[in-house]
Design a protein around this motif. Structure first.
Motif, PDB file in Angstrom:
ATOM      1  N   GLY A  28     -12.230  18.112  39.998  1.00 47.42           N
ATOM      2  CA  GLY A  28     -13.485  18.778  40.336  1.00 47.42           C
ATOM      3  C   GLY A  28     -14.520  18.636  39.237  1.00 47.42           C
ATOM      4  N   GLN A  29     -14.083  18.733  37.973  1.00 44.60           N
ATOM      5  CA  GLN A  29     -15.005  18.584  36.852  1.00 44.60           C
ATOM      6  C   GLN A  29     -15.511  17.145  36.724  1.00 44.60           C
ATOM      7  OE1 GLN A  29     -16.116  21.248  34.729  1.00 44.60           O
ATOM      8  NE2 GLN A  29     -15.255  22.273  36.525  1.00 44.60           N
ATOM      9  N   VAL A  30     -14.645  16.190  36.968  1.00 42.45           N
ATOM     10  CA  VAL A  30     -15.063  14.787  36.930  1.00 42.45           C
ATOM     11  C   VAL A  30     -16.071  14.499  38.037  1.00 42.45           C
ATOM     12  CG1 VAL A  30     -14.271  12.402  37.234  1.00 42.45           C
ATOM     13  CG2 VAL A  30     -12.969  13.976  35.786  1.00 42.45           C
ATOM     14  N   LEU A  31     -15.813  15.017  39.232  1.00 44.88           N
ATOM     15  CA  LEU A  31     -16.757  14.823  40.339  1.00 44.88           C
ATOM     16  C   LEU A  31     -18.111  15.461  40.034  1.00 44.88           C
ATOM     17  CD1 LEU A  31     -14.394  15.396  43.398  1.00 44.88           C
ATOM     18  CD2 LEU A  31     -15.527  13.250  42.765  1.00 44.88           C
ATOM     19  N   LYS A  32     -18.099  16.610  39.386  1.00 52.23           N
ATOM     20  CA  LYS A  32     -19.352  17.257  38.991  1.00 52.23           C
ATOM     21  C   LYS A  32     -20.111  16.372  38.004  1.00 52.23           C
ATOM     22  CE  LYS A  32     -21.166  21.428  36.761  1.00 52.23           C
ATOM     23  NZ  LYS A  32     -22.156  21.775  37.801  1.00 52.23           N
ATOM     24  N   PHE A  33     -19.396  15.796  37.046  1.00 55.02           N
ATOM     25  CA  PHE A  33     -20.031  14.900  36.074  1.00 55.02           C
ATOM     26  C   PHE A  33     -20.621  13.683  36.768  1.00 55.02           C
ATOM     27  CE2 PHE A  33     -19.758  11.247  33.200  1.00 55.02           C
ATOM     28  CZ  PHE A  33     -20.504  11.701  32.125  1.00 55.02           C
ATOM     29  N   LEU A  34     -19.870  13.097  37.678  1.00 55.81           N
ATOM     30  CA  LEU A  34     -20.348  11.911  38.393  1.00 55.81           C
ATOM     31  C   LEU A  34     -21.578  12.217  39.231  1.00 55.81           C
ATOM     32  CD1 LEU A  34     -16.953  10.369  39.564  1.00 55.81           C
ATOM     33  CD2 LEU A  34     -18.379   9.653  37.642  1.00 55.81           C
ATOM     34  N   ALA A  35     -21.622  13.408  39.819  1.00 55.13           N
ATOM     35  CA  ALA A  35     -22.768  13.783  40.660  1.00 55.13           C
ATOM     36  C   ALA A  35     -24.055  13.890  39.845  1.00 55.13           C
ATOM     37  CB  ALA A  35     -22.482  15.113  41.358  1.00 55.13           C
ATOM     38  N   GLY A  36     -23.930  14.145  38.544  1.00 53.52           N
ATOM     39  CA  GLY A  36     -25.106  14.272  37.698  1.00 53.52           C
ATOM     40  C   GLY A  36     -25.597  12.962  37.122  1.00 53.52           C
ATOM     41  N   ARG A  37     -24.937  11.858  37.427  1.00 49.46           N
ATOM     42  CA  ARG A  37     -25.335  10.546  36.896  1.00 49.46           C
ATOM     43  C   ARG A  37     -26.177   9.790  37.908  1.00 49.46           C
ATOM     44  NH1 ARG A  37     -22.569   7.788  32.921  1.00 49.46           N
ATOM     45  NH2 ARG A  37     -22.523   5.911  34.215  1.00 49.46           N
ATOM     46  N   SER A  38     -27.096   8.984  37.403  1.00 48.23           N
ATOM     47  CA  SER A  38     -27.891   8.133  38.294  1.00 48.23           C
ATOM     48  C   SER A  38     -27.041   6.946  38.728  1.00 48.23           C
ATOM     49  CB  SER A  38     -29.157   7.639  37.579  1.00 48.23           C
ATOM     50  OG  SER A  38     -28.818   6.839  36.469  1.00 48.23           O
ATOM     51  N   THR A  39     -27.365   6.383  39.865  1.00 49.34           N
ATOM     52  CA  THR A  39     -26.549   5.318  40.446  1.00 49.34           C
ATOM     53  C   THR A  39     -26.630   4.015  39.666  1.00 49.34           C
ATOM     54  OG1 THR A  39     -28.390   4.777  41.914  1.00 49.34           O
ATOM     55  CG2 THR A  39     -26.707   6.269  42.766  1.00 49.34           C
ATOM     56  N   ASN A  40     -27.628   3.855  38.788  1.00 59.08           N
ATOM     57  CA  ASN A  40     -27.785   2.591  38.070  1.00 59.08           C
ATOM     58  C   ASN A  40     -27.117   2.607  36.693  1.00 59.08           C
ATOM     59  OD1 ASN A  40     -29.476   4.300  36.731  1.00 59.08           O
ATOM     60  ND2 ASN A  40     -31.311   3.015  36.871  1.00 59.08           N
ATOM     61  N   GLN A  41     -26.314   3.597  36.410  1.00 59.63           N
ATOM     62  CA  GLN A  41     -25.659   3.682  35.108  1.00 59.63           C
ATOM     63  C   GLN A  41     -24.317   2.975  35.058  1.00 59.63           C
ATOM     64  OE1 GLN A  41     -26.475   8.168  34.704  1.00 59.63           O
ATOM     65  NE2 GLN A  41     -26.520   7.492  32.582  1.00 59.63           N
ATOM     66  N   GLY A  42     -23.907   2.393  36.158  1.00 59.08           N
ATOM     67  CA  GLY A  42     -22.661   1.637  36.166  1.00 59.08           C
ATOM     68  C   GLY A  42     -21.431   2.512  36.295  1.00 59.08           C
ATOM     69  N   LYS A  43     -20.272   1.853  36.287  1.00 61.70           N
ATOM     70  CA  LYS A  43     -18.997   2.560  36.455  1.00 61.70           C
ATOM     71  C   LYS A  43     -18.692   3.400  35.222  1.00 61.70           C
ATOM     72  CE  LYS A  43     -14.690   2.423  38.680  1.00 61.70           C
ATOM     73  NZ  LYS A  43     -14.130   1.970  39.952  1.00 61.70           N
ATOM     74  N   VAL A  44     -18.190   4.575  35.458  1.00 62.06           N
ATOM     75  CA  VAL A  44     -17.849   5.500  34.383  1.00 62.06           C
ATOM     76  C   VAL A  44     -16.529   5.086  33.741  1.00 62.06           C
ATOM     77  CG1 VAL A  44     -17.146   7.872  33.895  1.00 62.06           C
ATOM     78  CG2 VAL A  44     -19.122   7.433  35.344  1.00 62.06           C
ATOM     79  N   ARG A  45     -16.511   5.085  32.404  1.00 58.75           N
ATOM     80  CA  ARG A  45     -15.293   4.798  31.647  1.00 58.75           C
ATOM     81  C   ARG A  45     -14.697   6.108  31.165  1.00 58.75           C
ATOM     82  NH1 ARG A  45     -15.620   1.028  26.899  1.00 58.75           N
ATOM     83  NH2 ARG A  45     -13.369   0.961  27.274  1.00 58.75           N
ATOM     84  N   LEU A  46     -13.420   6.301  31.440  1.00 66.78           N
ATOM     85  CA  LEU A  46     -12.732   7.544  31.095  1.00 66.78           C
ATOM     86  C   LEU A  46     -11.524   7.247  30.224  1.00 66.78           C
ATOM     87  CD1 LEU A  46     -11.860  10.532  33.356  1.00 66.78           C
ATOM     88  CD2 LEU A  46      -9.993   9.323  32.203  1.00 66.78           C
ATOM     89  N   PHE A 101     -17.651   2.850  23.669  1.00 71.81           N
ATOM     90  CA  PHE A 101     -18.002   4.169  24.174  1.00 71.81           C
ATOM     91  C   PHE A 101     -17.322   4.474  25.501  1.00 71.81           C
ATOM     92  CE2 PHE A 101     -20.675   5.307  20.940  1.00 71.81           C
ATOM     93  CZ  PHE A 101     -21.683   4.382  20.691  1.00 71.81           C
ATOM     94  N   PHE A 102     -16.915   5.718  25.614  1.00 71.31           N
ATOM     95  CA  PHE A 102     -16.403   6.246  26.871  1.00 71.31           C
ATOM     96  C   PHE A 102     -17.389   7.298  27.376  1.00 71.31           C
ATOM     97  CE2 PHE A 102     -12.633   4.662  24.754  1.00 71.31           C
ATOM     98  CZ  PHE A 102     -11.962   4.010  25.775  1.00 71.31           C
ATOM     99  N   ASP A 103     -17.553   7.342  28.685  1.00 69.97           N
ATOM    100  CA  ASP A 103     -18.420   8.348  29.300  1.00 69.97           C
ATOM    101  C   ASP A 103     -17.724   9.699  29.379  1.00 69.97           C
ATOM    102  OD1 ASP A 103     -20.730   6.554  30.370  1.00 69.97           O
ATOM    103  OD2 ASP A 103     -18.886   5.559  31.022  1.00 69.97           O
TER     104      ASP A 103
END
Length: 247
Positions: A28-46, A101-103
């Protein structure tokens, strides 16, 4: 931690209500983080620090580019055998330089095992990109420290104040802090207080596994709630941390 307790954790991580509930909250926390990112920022690295055998990596792999690190070689080998990207290493000496860097960096039930928890957070911040998030969970309430903690190799339990100070000392800003494991807290607290006068033992959840489906509903509610608001009491603490500049 003793070998027998590792064996129990391996057997239970996929199915036990405690681990499943934690994964639900983290998702749920990861989904919240993803929802706050713009679509042009690329795939999130975890990066999942202390990933164990990778149960959470498997769950989050469809959402982000996920990899892990763990200090226990048998767990690393188990994760690699399952096709996961996991390396063997130390949370206080991550094998990544500042340009990697990791997101998102996860430290889930890790800090309480470290001799120097501030250094562990500093390392997470070092590999985190500006604008990224460190998600931390730790056991709460030092007065509950007992045989369960000793069996798991915990050095400490936390208060909001002690966790806030540790994060600040590591150069990270607290964006959100809340208790978690709210619904099981009363029963768990009674069990842990009883354990304080007893020696170790096998590591088990504080409620019988057959309650799993019933408790899963509680965790769904808690995960939904934590996307919006904090919880005033619980068995654990959850905190979202960020950094404004390079450490």
């Amino acid at each position: 931690m003793r070998d027998e307790e590792y064996r129990l954790l391996w057997e239970e991580e996929e199915r036990h209500w405690w681990h499943a509930g934690k994964r639900q909250i983290v998702r749920g926390q990861v989904l919240k983080f993803l929802a706050g990112r713009s679509t042009n920022q690329g795939k999130v690295r975890l990066l999942d620090v202390g990933c164990g055998d990778g149960a959470l990596l498997r769950e989050l792999g469809c959402l982000v580019e996920a990899e892990g690190i763990d200090c226990h070689l048998p767990l690393v080998e188990r994760a690699r055998a399952g096709g996961l990207r996991v390396c063997h290493g130390d949370a206080c000496r991550l094998p990544y330089d500042n340009a990697t860097f990791f997101d998102l960096v996860l430290l889930l039930d890790v800090l309480e095992h470290l001799d120097d928890d501030r250094l562990g957070l500093m390392e997470a911040g070092r590999v985190l990109r500006p604008g990224g998030m460190v998600l931390v969970s730790v056991p709460a309430h030092p007065w509950l420290y007992g045989s369960h903690d000793r069996a798991l190799g915990h050095r400490r339990r936390y208060t909001p104040q002690s966790l806030f100070r540790t994060a600040g000392g590591a150069g990270l800003s607290v964006e959100f802090m809340s208790y978690t494991n709210f619904f099981i807290f009363p029963a768990a607290a009674l069990v842990r207080m009883k354990e304080r006068s007893q020696s170790g033992g096998a590591v088990r959840g504080c409620l019988p596994p057959f309650w799993g489906k019933f408790i899963a509903g509680f965790y769904r509610v808690e995960s939904w709630w934590l996307k919006r608001w904090s919880i005033p009491i619980g068995l654990s603490l959850l905190v979202r941390l960020s950094k404004e500049a390079f450490l």
